[in-house]
Write a protein that holds these residues in place. Sequence first.
Motif, PDB file in Angstrom:
ATOM      1  N   UNK A 220       0.801  -1.228   0.000  1.00 30.60           N
ATOM      2  CA  UNK A 220       0.000   0.000   0.000  1.00 30.60           C
ATOM      3  C   UNK A 220       0.840   1.286   0.000  1.00 30.60           C
ATOM      4  N   UNK A 221       1.959   1.334  -0.753  1.00 32.42           N
ATOM      5  CA  UNK A 221       2.824   2.517  -0.680  1.00 32.42           C
ATOM      6  C   UNK A 221       2.213   3.760  -1.314  1.00 32.42           C
ATOM      7  N   UNK A 222       1.450   3.597  -2.384  1.00 34.34           N
ATOM      8  CA  UNK A 222       0.856   4.763  -3.045  1.00 34.34           C
ATOM      9  C   UNK A 222      -0.174   5.414  -2.125  1.00 34.34           C
ATOM     10  N   UNK A 223      -0.988   4.567  -1.515  1.00 27.52           N
ATOM     11  CA  UNK A 223      -1.970   5.056  -0.543  1.00 27.52           C
ATOM     12  C   UNK A 223      -1.285   5.831   0.586  1.00 27.52           C
ATOM     13  N   UNK A 224      -0.186   5.269   1.098  1.00 30.84           N
ATOM     14  CA  UNK A 224       0.536   5.909   2.189  1.00 30.84           C
ATOM     15  C   UNK A 224       1.105   7.254   1.762  1.00 30.84           C
ATOM     16  N   UNK A 225       1.687   7.289   0.557  1.00 32.37           N
ATOM     17  CA  UNK A 225       2.298   8.527   0.064  1.00 32.37           C
ATOM     18  C   UNK A 225       1.260   9.616  -0.185  1.00 32.37           C
ATOM     19  N   UNK A 226       0.051   9.193  -0.539  1.00 32.24           N
ATOM     20  CA  UNK A 226      -1.018  10.147  -0.816  1.00 32.24           C
ATOM     21  C   UNK A 226      -1.735  10.604   0.452  1.00 32.24           C
ATOM     22  N   UNK A 227      -1.464   9.914   1.569  1.00 33.44           N
ATOM     23  CA  UNK A 227      -2.109  10.266   2.813  1.00 33.44           C
ATOM     24  C   UNK A 227      -3.581   9.925   2.855  1.00 33.44           C
ATOM     25  N   UNK A 228      -3.961   8.853   2.151  1.00 36.34           N
ATOM     26  CA  UNK A 228      -5.348   8.407   2.139  1.00 36.34           C
ATOM     27  C   UNK A 228      -5.433   6.998   2.702  1.00 36.34           C
ATOM     28  N   UNK A 229      -6.633   6.512   2.955  1.00 36.99           N
ATOM     29  CA  UNK A 229      -6.839   5.142   3.411  1.00 36.99           C
ATOM     30  C   UNK A 229      -7.930   4.494   2.566  1.00 36.99           C
TER      31      UNK A 229
END
Length: 257
Positions: A220-229
């Motif tokens: 889930x790195x893209x989600x983490x980088x975007x600050x979303x869940x």
Amino acid sequence: GAIPVAGPNGAAKWASNSWAPCAAHKVIDGKDKFFLYFCNGGNGVSVLSADDPAGPWTDPLGHGLITRQTPNCANVTWLFDPAVFVDDDGTGYLYFGGGVPEGKTANPGTIRCVQLGEDMVSIVGEPQVIDAPYVFEDSGMNKINGKYYYNYCSNWQTDGNKLGLTSGAINYMVSDSPMGPFTYVGQVFANQGKFFGMYGNNHHSIVFFRGQYYLLYHNRPVEKAMGITGNYRSPQLNVLPVNADDTLGPVKGTMKG
């Protein structure tokens, strides 16, 4: 590009979903044939076929290949997640199923395997149970050094087991036959949260390429980088060690992958 599978613009117009696809190739009557197995929701496995991996794809059956009416499949909690394996002699096999019936976390009994017909769009005999301990979903099959490795994702209630399983991990069993019986061996890959800090369901493939095995999984790195869940999944891969005694792993998840 996209493969239109289900719905009014898809090859299988009768279907409404195309979950968890799995592709396979086989030479039939001297010609290359390609197959795309998919799930119309959690109640069956269906298949498309083509003469080229880019299509066009057609629906050879007009209905599901595996349904609730298939023998020994009515009580499978989740009738989905197909994995297809073609052996050295050209015989195909289908692995599918998942879910945890209430009170059966240690031995859910929800995985099935069946031989495919020569045409790859029919089955031979009744699907058989693979008794995978603490199984959740996500079947896989690989032939490594003459042995058959069934691999899968464990469920989320593995605490206290005597086999060393952890929750949401990729595990494997070994047999001398593609239909089993299979013996549990161990864990290949812990849940990705162990390596990256964000836990979630684990789904994988094992592939052989240029003399090396690899484990493909999602993180889930893209989600983490975007600050979303929302448990958005991004594919990654790392080397899968095959040890001198033919045991597998462990795989270490890295962002290099």
